[in-house]
Design an enzyme around this catalytic site. Structure first.
Site, short mmCIF file in Angstrom:
data_model
loop_
_atom_site.label_atom_id
_atom_site.label_comp_id
_atom_site.label_asym_id
_atom_site.label_seq_id
_atom_site.Cartn_x
_atom_site.Cartn_y
_atom_site.Cartn_z
N SER A 9 0.85 -1.19 0.00
CA SER A 9 0.00 0.00 0.00
C SER A 9 0.89 1.23 0.00
O SER A 9 1.67 1.44 0.94
CB SER A 9 -0.87 0.01 1.25
OG SER A 9 -1.32 1.34 1.46
N HIS A 34 -1.32 -1.36 -4.27
CA HIS A 34 -2.58 -1.04 -3.58
C HIS A 34 -2.67 0.48 -3.38
O HIS A 34 -1.80 1.08 -2.75
CB HIS A 34 -2.61 -1.79 -2.24
CG HIS A 34 -3.89 -1.65 -1.48
ND1 HIS A 34 -5.01 -2.39 -1.77
CD2 HIS A 34 -4.23 -0.83 -0.45
CE1 HIS A 34 -5.98 -2.06 -0.93
NE2 HIS A 34 -5.54 -1.11 -0.12
N ASP A 36 -4.76 3.54 -1.89
CA ASP A 36 -5.78 3.90 -0.91
C ASP A 36 -6.32 5.29 -1.18
O ASP A 36 -5.65 6.29 -0.91
CB ASP A 36 -5.17 3.84 0.50
CG ASP A 36 -4.99 2.41 0.97
OD1 ASP A 36 -5.97 1.64 0.90
OD2 ASP A 36 -3.88 2.05 1.39
N MET A 38 -8.84 8.17 -0.29
CA MET A 38 -9.62 8.62 0.88
C MET A 38 -10.11 10.04 0.66
O MET A 38 -9.36 10.88 0.16
CB MET A 38 -8.76 8.57 2.14
CG MET A 38 -8.14 7.21 2.40
SD MET A 38 -7.24 7.22 3.95
CE MET A 38 -6.52 5.56 3.92
N HIS A 67 -8.51 1.05 -3.90
CA HIS A 67 -9.39 0.82 -2.75
C HIS A 67 -10.07 2.15 -2.42
O HIS A 67 -9.44 3.04 -1.84
CB HIS A 67 -8.52 0.29 -1.59
CG HIS A 67 -9.25 0.14 -0.29
ND1 HIS A 67 -8.57 -0.01 0.91
CD2 HIS A 67 -10.56 0.12 0.01
CE1 HIS A 67 -9.46 -0.12 1.88
NE2 HIS A 67 -10.67 -0.04 1.37
N MET A 69 -12.10 4.53 -0.45
CA MET A 69 -12.68 4.82 0.86
C MET A 69 -13.31 6.20 0.77
O MET A 69 -12.81 7.19 1.33
CB MET A 69 -11.59 4.75 1.94
CG MET A 69 -11.17 3.32 2.24
SD MET A 69 -9.55 3.24 3.03
CE MET A 69 -8.50 3.32 1.59
N MET A 139 -11.33 -5.81 5.60
CA MET A 139 -10.47 -4.90 6.36
C MET A 139 -10.13 -5.54 7.71
O MET A 139 -11.02 -6.01 8.42
CB MET A 139 -11.17 -3.57 6.61
CG MET A 139 -11.43 -2.71 5.38
SD MET A 139 -9.99 -2.38 4.37
CE MET A 139 -8.92 -1.53 5.54
N PHE A 145 -5.97 4.97 8.14
CA PHE A 145 -4.55 5.20 8.38
C PHE A 145 -3.74 3.92 8.27
O PHE A 145 -4.26 2.84 8.59
CB PHE A 145 -4.34 5.83 9.77
CG PHE A 145 -5.02 7.15 9.90
CD1 PHE A 145 -4.39 8.32 9.48
CD2 PHE A 145 -6.33 7.23 10.38
CE1 PHE A 145 -5.05 9.55 9.56
CE2 PHE A 145 -6.99 8.44 10.46
CZ PHE A 145 -6.35 9.61 10.05
N GLY A 147 -0.32 1.61 9.42
CA GLY A 147 0.41 1.37 10.66
C GLY A 147 -0.43 1.02 11.87
O GLY A 147 0.03 1.13 13.00
N ASP A 177 -6.48 -6.50 4.36
CA ASP A 177 -5.86 -5.17 4.38
C ASP A 177 -5.88 -4.59 5.78
O ASP A 177 -6.95 -4.33 6.35
CB ASP A 177 -6.65 -4.27 3.41
CG ASP A 177 -6.08 -2.87 3.29
OD1 ASP A 177 -4.98 -2.61 3.81
OD2 ASP A 177 -6.75 -2.03 2.64
N GLY A 178 -4.67 -4.38 6.31
CA GLY A 178 -4.54 -3.67 7.58
C GLY A 178 -3.75 -4.43 8.63
O GLY A 178 -4.14 -5.52 9.04
N GLY A 179 -2.62 -3.87 9.01
CA GLY A 179 -1.84 -4.42 10.11
C GLY A 179 -1.14 -5.74 9.83
O GLY A 179 -0.82 -6.49 10.75
N GLY A 199 1.37 -2.12 4.10
CA GLY A 199 1.88 -0.76 3.96
C GLY A 199 3.12 -0.55 4.79
O GLY A 199 4.25 -0.66 4.31
C1 DX5 Z 1 -6.15 1.58 5.70
C2 DX5 Z 1 -5.72 1.25 4.30
C3 DX5 Z 1 -4.67 0.23 4.23
C4 DX5 Z 1 -3.38 0.63 4.91
C5 DX5 Z 1 -2.56 -0.57 5.18
O1 DX5 Z 1 -7.14 2.52 5.65
O2 DX5 Z 1 -6.83 0.78 3.56
O3 DX5 Z 1 -4.43 -0.17 2.89
O4 DX5 Z 1 -2.64 1.52 4.15
O5 DX5 Z 1 -1.44 -0.17 5.87
P1 DX5 Z 1 -0.76 -1.07 7.00
O6 DX5 Z 1 -0.30 -2.32 6.30
O7 DX5 Z 1 0.35 -0.22 7.48
O8 DX5 Z 1 -1.81 -1.36 8.03
ZN ZN Z 2 -6.39 -0.25 1.59
#
Ligand code: DX5
Ligand code: ZN
Length: 218
Positions: A9, A34, A36, A38, A67, A69, A139, A145, A147, A177-179, A199
């Site tokens: 990401s 990927h 993001d 927003m 993606h 959002m 998700m 965000f 991290g 996706d996420g963490g 990410g």
């Molecule tokens: C969150 C995003 C993710 C995010 C993933 O809103 O959709 O794609 O950037 O980042 P990490 O891998 O750092 O959680």
């Molecule tokens: Zn994402």
């Protein structure tokens, strides 16, 4: 045997040199980029729009996974399709009853489509559209965000979604996706995810080829 794809990401990349960052991540073996998107309304952060995606298209031929959002995503799908996105995913939480029509509209633009749900949205909300998807995105953090910490309860939802996908008999990707980290990546694959967004875990490393390989092989 799962076909594992690693999708860094770029949210965690340095936007002041984003073209070079994307080129580098391609050379380091990313399968998917990927993106993001927003809008500051659907989530509490603002990133970029179609022009940014279009400009990045010159730096890599890898799959662009947009993606979205954003509120009312159907208003912008045509612009993202034209900008060079290969797959566009939209949130159930943003589309509600318009989800199926939005997915169909994305497909009719010649782009792959996917439905996304937040950690607290049950899989049953998208059960009826999974067959229409090229990919389902679950998700594992609340969007907004990079991290953040992986929410382990999502593992059960991966299993549940994977069972539904298998029953369709179709080739539908399951993205998480996420963490994602080296510590939890094997658990998400074991549960059934095959497209792994990462990410912070990728961009904080100096040796990005090594971390992408590890995430793929672990
Ligand atoms: C969150 C995003 C993710 C995010 C993933 O809103 O959709 O794609 O950037 O980042 P990490 O891998 O750092 O959680
Ligand atoms: Zn994402």
């Amino acid at each position: 045997m799962q076909n594992i794809k690693i999708a860094p990401s770029i949210l965690s990349a340095d936007f002041s040199k984003i073209g070079e960052e994307v080129k580098k991540i391609d050379e380091c073996g990313a399968d998917v980029i990927h993106l993001d998107v927003m809008d500051g309304v659907f989530v509490k952060n603002i990133t970029f729009g179609p022009k940014f995606v279009k400009d990045l298209r010159g730096y890599t031929n890898k799959v662009f996974d947009a993606h979205l959002m954003i509120e009312k995503p159907w208003k912008y799908i045509e612009n993202f399709a034209k900008s060079g996105a290969d797959i566009i995913t939209v949130h159930y939480e943003a589309c509600g009853r318009r989800l199926k029509d939005t997915l169909k509209a994305i497909s009719s633009l010649g782009v792959k489509c996917g439905a996304v749900i937040n950690p607290n949205t049950p899989v049953k909300k998208i059960r009826g559209v999974i067959e229409d998807c090229d990919m389902v995105l679950l998700m594992s953090v609340y969007p907004g965000f990079g991290g953040q910490k992986f929410i382990p309860e999502v593992l059960e939802k991966i299993k549940e979604t994977k069972e539904i996908i298998d029953k369709t008999g179709k080739d539908i990707d399951l993205e998480i996706d996420g963490g994602i980290t080296k510590e939890n990546v094997s658990a998400v694959k074991k549960a059934g995810a095959n497209v792994i967004v990462a990410g912070n875990t990728v961009f904080k490393e100096i040796d990005r080829a090594k971390i992408i390989k590890e995430l793929r092989e672990l």
